[in-house]
Design an enzyme around this catalytic site. Structure first.
Site, PDB file in Angstrom:
ATOM      1  N   THR A   1       2.145 -32.329 -25.714  1.00  0.00           N
ATOM      2  CA  THR A   1       2.900 -32.845 -26.941  1.00  0.00           C
ATOM      3  C   THR A   1       2.828 -34.028 -27.147  1.00  0.00           C
ATOM      4  OG1 THR A   1       5.093 -33.168 -25.530  1.00  0.00           O
ATOM      5  CG2 THR A   1       4.856 -31.176 -25.779  1.00  0.00           C
ATOM      6  N   ASP A   2       2.182 -34.977 -26.728  1.00  0.00           N
ATOM      7  CA  ASP A   2       2.463 -35.890 -26.726  1.00  0.00           C
ATOM      8  C   ASP A   2       0.810 -36.464 -27.839  1.00  0.00           C
ATOM      9  OD1 ASP A   2       3.479 -38.753 -27.226  1.00  0.00           O
ATOM     10  OD2 ASP A   2       2.903 -38.843 -25.725  1.00  0.00           O
ATOM     11  N   ASP A   3      -0.535 -36.283 -27.295  1.00  0.00           N
ATOM     12  CA  ASP A   3      -1.163 -35.961 -28.476  1.00  0.00           C
ATOM     13  C   ASP A   3      -1.340 -35.469 -29.273  1.00  0.00           C
ATOM     14  OD1 ASP A   3      -3.891 -37.036 -26.592  1.00  0.00           O
ATOM     15  OD2 ASP A   3      -2.784 -36.671 -25.047  1.00  0.00           O
TER      16      ASP A   3
ATOM     17  N   HIS B   1       7.657 -39.306 -30.831  1.00  0.00           N
ATOM     18  CA  HIS B   1       6.584 -38.993 -31.120  1.00  0.00           C
ATOM     19  C   HIS B   1       6.890 -37.414 -31.919  1.00  0.00           C
ATOM     20  CE1 HIS B   1       4.143 -41.552 -28.672  1.00  0.00           C
ATOM     21  NE2 HIS B   1       4.708 -42.784 -29.351  1.00  0.00           N
TER      22      HIS B   1
END
Length: 636
Positions: free
Chosen positions: A379-381, A455
């Site tokens: 999810t972060d990328d 993010h």
């Protein structure tokens, strides 16, 4: 308390700093469109690579000599090795480095090894090392398998709803545990060629402080498992081992690796080898060839050195580079940005992965950290990719819109029940795994964190979803998890500076007023922790020692994180000017910054990363935003 604003336009020195940094970043782009900085960790990668090669019989003199040269170069004057720049000595890392150098032919009485041995024995010897280190020693007969925790392969047979099933583990731990069940059941003992018994103290390990605790209960269970291990139910054991073997093979990536990271890659090779796969078997051959792609060779005054990256971060680096270039004023349809956008769109993952166990009805999308890791998009990328790509003026707008719509839906669907987001899985919060005797190193679950959640909600707001239910729940999670001092914990970056630098811009983007008490408390914390030189820095020891929280040598990336929060919160006064000035005066002539400090995190308290591109992309982002807001306010 808010700072007093100034009406000054950005001075020429700041503009020149931005221009130099932008030119330098553009010069680092690969012709295919991506960026990738080195991901620097510690010498356990190289020591374990030599041990792996000795174990499966593919070691050679050149590889061994070059790796040993690198390991020696990282030893400090006191004979020890650390896990990050200027960090404290680490016992297990020092033991593994010592063992690798003995394998490479260094005599035990050589001065550098004698200094290392003195530290090791003073620190408790082999008996005090972590489980992973003792597993490596056991594979060569230097430690007893009877004195290691049992990980029975029958774990593979537990249903997904049962405690301690493999999907209760974080993806990185899951991919490591499965092959280790094979290694542990085989209990191999092969020739190392040397012995490191001189590192033993003869002391017995202590048991848990209380047998009435979870730790005590699991130590008792481990004793039972040790007895059962002598008489496994053979049909059941055979079925479990075959299932583990199949699970490993099914998850081998196109580059030959597993999960794009060193631990499951190495342990999967060991497991398959112990299941009878020769080094010429296509799966192992592909795996070994793939490791070469993670190898960096450099010529030094001492000769060629060889070191391994624990992972590679092209998707992450490319997303951050796009954002930095856009914030620096590069046109949204610049050819460099379009090349990167095309590469990123080709990297979208459209296949199922382990995340589907918890979210079976979610349509696949997203991006992984690496070139090849299709089983584990995160999810972060994905959030950072969408944030950047959402600003690109692409000549195929419908194609881009379709990609971004799928990715946005996938990330939103990965929200955990408590409103936050973990990195790889939803609702990966069962802490029972952490109580096992095996788990004495690294995080083994993937619960929601402030930086990832920030993010994601910032990305969803950029996609026009600031008023949606997922964002409202995410913002509430962030507000509920703010520290009493106004900061936020940083899971994937060091540490409270990173967490706070991520959360404040996200809250503002989601519509929280800059005057909100949470925002003001965060800014107050940042101002209070600014260094005398104008920069910000936080030592990685803050993960284990609270006295280090917010304290450390100023670094380019951490100064940028603090500035991003302050700029988002409307700060323009002295603290901001001093931070900007620190970045401007410490820039190198080529446009980059020096940053030997590690500011990235793999496992808080245990494993840290120096992302070599952080020192460039984050300062450029912060300075670009500073130029934009000050120019706008001056002309407005």
């Amino acid at each position: 308390m808010s700072e007093v604003r100034t009406d000054a336009a950005p001075d020429s020195r700041v503009l020149e700093t931005v221009q130099r940094a932008r030119s330098y970043l553009l010069s680092l782009q690969h012709e295919e469109g991506w960026w990738k900085g080195e991901l620097e960790t510690n010498v356990t990668m190289d020591a374990e690579d030599l041990l792996l090669r000795r174990f499966i019989g593919v070691d050679d003199e050149q590889t061994t000599a070059e790796a040993a040269r690198w390991i020696r170069s990282c030893q400090r004057d006191d004979g020890t090795w650390a896990n990050f720049h200027d960090g404290p000595a680490d016992l297990s890392t020092t033991v593994e480095a010592y063992t690798a150098l003995r394998l490479a032919g260094d005599p035990a009485e050589a001065p550098h090894l004698r200094r290392a041995r003195e530290y090791i024995l003073d620190s408790g010897g082999l008996e005090a090392t972590r489980v992973f280190t003792r597993i490596w020693l056991a594979m060569f007969g230097e430690w007893s398998w009877n004195d290691l925790p049992v990980l029975p392969p029958e774990l593979m047979l537990l249903p997904e709803w049962f405690p301690l099933n493999i999907y209760d583990w974080a993806c990185w731990a899951r991919q490591t545990v499965v092959p280790l069940t094979i290694v542990g059941s085989a209990r191999p003992s092969r020739e190392l060629g040397v012995s490191v018994r001189e590192l033993r103290t003869g002391r017995r390990n202590r048991g848990p402080d209380s047998w009435l605790s979870w730790a005590g209960a699991f130590h008792g269970l481990d004793a039972v498992l040790h007895r059962l291990e002598k008489f496994p139910v053979k049909p059941l054991r055979g079925f479990a081992l075959a299932k583990a073997e199949r699970w490993i093979l099914d998850r081998q990536e196109s580059d030959g690796g597993w999960g794009g990271i060193q631990p499951p890659w190495v342990y999967s090779i060991l497991a398959l080898n112990l299941r009878g796969y020769s080094v010429e078997h296509p799966a192992i051959r592909k795996a070994l060839d793939g490791l070469e792609g993670f190898t960096i060779r450099e010529h030094t005054d001492e000769g060629w050195v060889r070191r391994l990256e624990a992972c590679q971060s092209p998707v992450w680096d490319t997303a951050l580079a796009l954002t930095a270039l856009l914030d620096s004023g590069l046109s949204t349809d610049d050819p460099a940005l379009l090349r990167a956008a095309d590469w990123i769109m080709r990297e979208e993952i459209r296949t199922d992965g382990d995340w589907r166990v918890r979210r079976p009805r979610l349509e696949p999308s997203g991006w992984a950290f690496e070139f090849a890791n299709d089983n584990y998009p995160d999810t972060d990328d994905t959030a950072e990719v969408v944030l950047a790509m959402n600003r690109i003026d692409h000549p195929q707008p419908r194609r881009l819109a379709s990609v971004l719509e799928r990715a946005t839906a996938w990330v939103a669907g990965m929200q955990s029940a408590d409103g936050g987001w973990g990195a790889f899985d939803a609702d990966n919060t069962q802490t029972l795994c952490e109580k096992l005797p095996f788990c004495d190193f690294g995080a083994v679950i993937d619960p929601p964190s402030a930086d990832v959640t920030a993010h994601v909600v910032e990305m969803l707001a950029a996609r026009g979803l600031a008023d949606s239910e997922p964002v409202r729940r995410g913002v509430r999670w962030l507000l509920d998890n703010q520290e009493a001092d106004g900061s936020w914990f940083g899971r994937w970056g060091a540490n409270y500076v990173y967490g706070t630098g991520a959360v404040v811009p996200a809250l503002v983007a989601c519509g929280l007023p800059r005057t909100h008490k949470a925002v003001r408390a965060a800014i107050g914390w940042l101002v209070a922790h600014q260094n005398a030189d104008g920069g910000w820095g936080e030592d990685l020891r803050s993960y284990v020692d609270k006295s280090w929280i917010g304290k450390g040598t100023s670094t380019a990336s951490q100064t940028a994180w603090a500035l991003l929060a302050m700029l988002a919160a409307g700060e323009r006064g002295q603290a901001v000017r001093r931070g900007v000035d620190w970045l401007a005066r410490t820039q190198r002539a080529d446009g980059g910054w020096d940053e030997p400090q590690f500011t990235g995190v793999g496992f808080p308290g245990d494993f840290y990363i120096n992302y070599h591109l952080y020192r460039l992309v984050f300062p450029l982002t912060a300075l670009g935003r500073y130029v934009e807001v000050t120019r706008h306010e001056h002309t407005g």
